[in-house]
Write a protein that holds these residues in place. Structure first.
Motif, short mmCIF file in Angstrom:
data_model
loop_
_atom_site.label_atom_id
_atom_site.label_comp_id
_atom_site.label_asym_id
_atom_site.label_seq_id
_atom_site.Cartn_x
_atom_site.Cartn_y
_atom_site.Cartn_z
N LEU A 255 -6.45 3.12 -11.92
CA LEU A 255 -7.41 3.20 -10.82
C LEU A 255 -8.70 3.85 -11.29
CD1 LEU A 255 -5.08 4.42 -7.91
CD2 LEU A 255 -5.68 2.08 -8.56
N ASP A 260 -9.26 4.53 -3.80
CA ASP A 260 -7.88 4.18 -4.14
C ASP A 260 -7.06 5.44 -4.43
OD1 ASP A 260 -8.40 1.45 -3.93
OD2 ASP A 260 -9.12 1.34 -6.00
N SER A 395 -5.75 1.87 1.13
CA SER A 395 -5.67 1.12 -0.13
C SER A 395 -4.22 1.09 -0.56
CB SER A 395 -6.52 1.79 -1.21
OG SER A 395 -6.03 1.43 -2.49
N ARG A 397 -3.63 -0.27 -3.78
CA ARG A 397 -3.76 -0.69 -5.17
C ARG A 397 -2.94 0.18 -6.11
NH1 ARG A 397 -9.51 -2.47 -7.16
NH2 ARG A 397 -8.08 -2.96 -8.84
N TRP A 398 -2.57 1.37 -5.63
CA TRP A 398 -1.83 2.29 -6.50
C TRP A 398 -0.33 1.99 -6.51
CZ3 TRP A 398 2.01 5.23 -4.31
CH2 TRP A 398 2.01 5.29 -2.91
#
Length: 421
Positions: A255, A260, A395, A397-398
Motif C-alpha cells: 500500500l 488505504d 478501502s 485494498r489491504w
DNA sequence: TCTGGGGTCCTAGGACCC
DNA sequence: TCTGGGGTCCTAGGACCC
C-alpha cells in the motif's frame, strides 16, 4: 502427575475432518496471505516440506506431489479447538489450556492406570470431533512434553499414550533427544550448550543446575530440575489476565496511499477493542505501527510507530480508532510501499477499576459501555462484520490473499457442509 | 510478484523511595 | 581505617513459546 494432550498436526487435521478423502494424503496449511507453510500433515513432512517455507518457492513441488494446500482458517481451527479442549478438560479436576492445540492436565492422586485412562481420552476425542491426539504423562511438565514427543515419533508401546514412568530405560531415551526438542530450548541456547560440550537431553540432565543458572539464568536451571523429575513449573488452572493485545496483518498487496492504510488500522483498532471487551480489560494507551517489507531490497525501507495515552482507560472502539488515526497521521510518510501495519494495546488494566479523573461524571462511559455491548451483540448474533465503523470499509485494498480457504463449517450458517448423494 | 501473527518471561541497569 | 539496608518501578534487549 502431569499429562499433556496435543492434537496431531492440528490445522491439517481440522481440514481433514471435513474432507475425509484427504485421509492419508499430504496437506499443508499456509500463513495469512498464503505466505509460508505453518502446518503440515505427517505425509507432507515425509515429503520434506519445511516449516516456514515460502509458498511461492514450493508451489510447483506441491502440484507435482499432489499436496493439498489450504489458506489458514482460524475460525474453523479455533472452534474445533474449543470442542477438543472441552472434552479433555472433563477428564481432570484441574487443567490448563496451553495453546490452540495443547492442554495440560493435573492427574495427581488418580488411583487407576493412567495409560488406560488417557487412551480413553484419545479415543473419545477422535470419535466426537475427528481430531487425533497424543498424550504424554510424567511427574513434570517438561518430561510430559518429551513423553508426548516420543509418542509422535512412534516410540510408545501404548499407541497414542506414553507414561514416562513406564519406560524401561528413561536415560537411554533422554540420550536420543536433541537439545532443541526440549521444551524451552531453542536454537541459540542449544548452540551455546553444545559449546559447553552438552549435546543431548541426558547430558543436560546431568549438569549442575546452579552452574546452568550462572550461564543461562533461572529458566535453564528450572529445565534441568524438571528433567531430573523435580517439578518447578506449576499447572496454571486460572489463566492470568493478558498484559497486552495486538492485532496486525501483512497486506495482500503493498500500500502507498494514506487512505488505504487508514482503513486497515481502523479495522485493527476495532478488532483490538473487541478482544479487549471480551476479556474485560481496558487500555491505557494505543500504539499504531506501519512498516515496509524487510525482504524488499529494491525500494527504500521505513517503519515507525506512534503511541497515544488515554486520560482514562478505555475499550471503546471509537476512542481507539480515533487514537489510531491520529497516530497514523504522525508516522505516515508518502513515497513508501507499506507491507504491514498493526495496533498494540500495551498496558491493559481490568475494566472498571480505573482511577477516574477529577471532573469525570461517569456518564459518557455508561453510554459508551451500552453502545459497545450492543455492537458486540449484533455481531455475535448476526455474524462478524454485520455492523462496522464506516472508516473500516472505506478501502479493502489491504485485505489478505486467501486463495485456498476452506469453509467456516462450524461457525457460519451459510457455510455448512453440504453432501450431495 | 510472492516470506504469519500472536504472546510471555527474565535480566541488568538506572532512577527513585524511606 | 571508616562509607546502611531494604525496597520498587521502568525500560531495553534477549530469549523463549505456539
Amino acid at each position: 502427575m502431569f499429562a499433556i494432550a496435543d492434537a496431531n498436526n492440528f490445522y491439517a487435521s481440522c481440514e481433514r475432518v471435513f474432507q475425509p478423502k484427504l485421509e492419508g494424503k499430504p496437506i499443508v496449511v499456509l500463513s495469512n496471505n498464503d505466505g509460508c507453510v505453518i502446518a503440515r500433515s505427517a505425509e507432507a513432512k515425509l515429503l520434506q516440506v519445511a516449516m516456514g517455507a515460502p509458498y511461492f518457492k514450493i508451489e510447483q513441488y506441491c502440484k507435482q506431489e499432489g499436496i493439498a494446500v489450504f489458506s489458514s482458517n482460524f475460525s474453523l481451527y479455533g472452534d474445533l479447538s474449543q470442542r477438543v479442549m472441552q472434552i479433555i478438560s472433563g477428564y481432570a479436576q484441574r487443567s490448563e489450556i496451553y495453546s490452540i492445540d495443547e492442554i495440560f492436565l493435573d492427574l495427581s492422586g488418580m488411583p487407576w492406570d493412567l495409560t488406560t485412562y488417557c487412551q480413553g481420552i484419545c479415543s473419545t476425542v477422535k470419535q466426537w470431533t475427528g481430531i487425533p491426539i497424543s498424550i504424554g504423562i510424567a511427574p513434570t511438565k517438561t518430561l510430559a512434553k518429551l513423553a508426548n514427543r516420543l509418542v509422535k515419533k512412534g516410540l510408545s508401546a501404548h499407541g497414542a499414550v506414553l507414561d514416562w514412568r513406564t519406560l524401561d530405560a528413561p536415560d537411554e531415551a533422554l540420550a536420543t533427544i536433541a537439545l532443541d526438542d526440549i521444551w524451552g530450548i531453542s536454537r541459540r541456547w542449544s548452540e551455546k550448550l553444545k559449546a559447553l560440550d552438552i549435546h543431548n537431553a541426558l547430558a543436560l540432565k546431568k549438569t549442575e543446575p546452579k552452574r546452568m543458572r550462572q550461564y543461562f539464568g533461572v529458566v535453564m536451571e528450572r529445565i534441568v530440575f524438571e528433567l531430573r523429575g523435580a517439578s518447578c513449573i506449576p499447572l496454571e488452572a486460572m489463566p492470568p489476565a493478558k498484559k497486552q493485545i495486538m492485532t496486525s496483518r501483512s497486506f495482500g498487496e503493498k500500500l502507498t496511499e494514506f487512505a488505504d492504510l487508514r482503513a486497515a488500522v481502523t479495522y485493527f483498532a476495532a478488532r483490538a477493542g473487541e478482544k479487549c471487551r471480551r476479556q474485560k480489560l481496558a487500555a491505557q494507551a494505543l500504539t499504531v505501527f506501519i512498516q515496509t517489507s524487510p525482504f524488499d531490497s529494491q525500494h527504500p525501507q521505513y517503519g515507525n510507530s506512534a503511541t497515544t495515552e488515554f486520560e482514562l482507560p478505555t475499550h471503546d472502539s471509537a476512542i481507539l480508532i480515533q487514537a489510531a488515526h491520529q497516530g497514523l497521521e504522525r508516522i505516515f510518510r508518502q513515497g513508501y510501499s507499506y507491507q504491514r501495519a498493526g495496533i498494540l494495546l500495551p498496558d491493559l488494566l481490568p475494566a472498571g477499576v480505573a482511577q477516574m479523573s477529577l471532573f469525570d461524571t461517569g456518564e459518557p462511559s455508561a453510554r459508551s459501555e451500552q453502545l459497545m455491548a450492543t455492537l458486540d451483540n449484533i455481531n455475535r448474533l448476526h455474524g462478524k462484520k454485520s455492523i462496522q465503523y464506516a472508516s473500516e470499509i472505506l478501502s479493502n485494498r489491504w485485505h489478505m490473499r486467501q486463495q485456498f480457504k476452506s469453509q467456516s463449517y462450524t461457525t457460519n450458517w451459510r457455510e455448512l457442509l453440504t453432501i450431495t448423494i
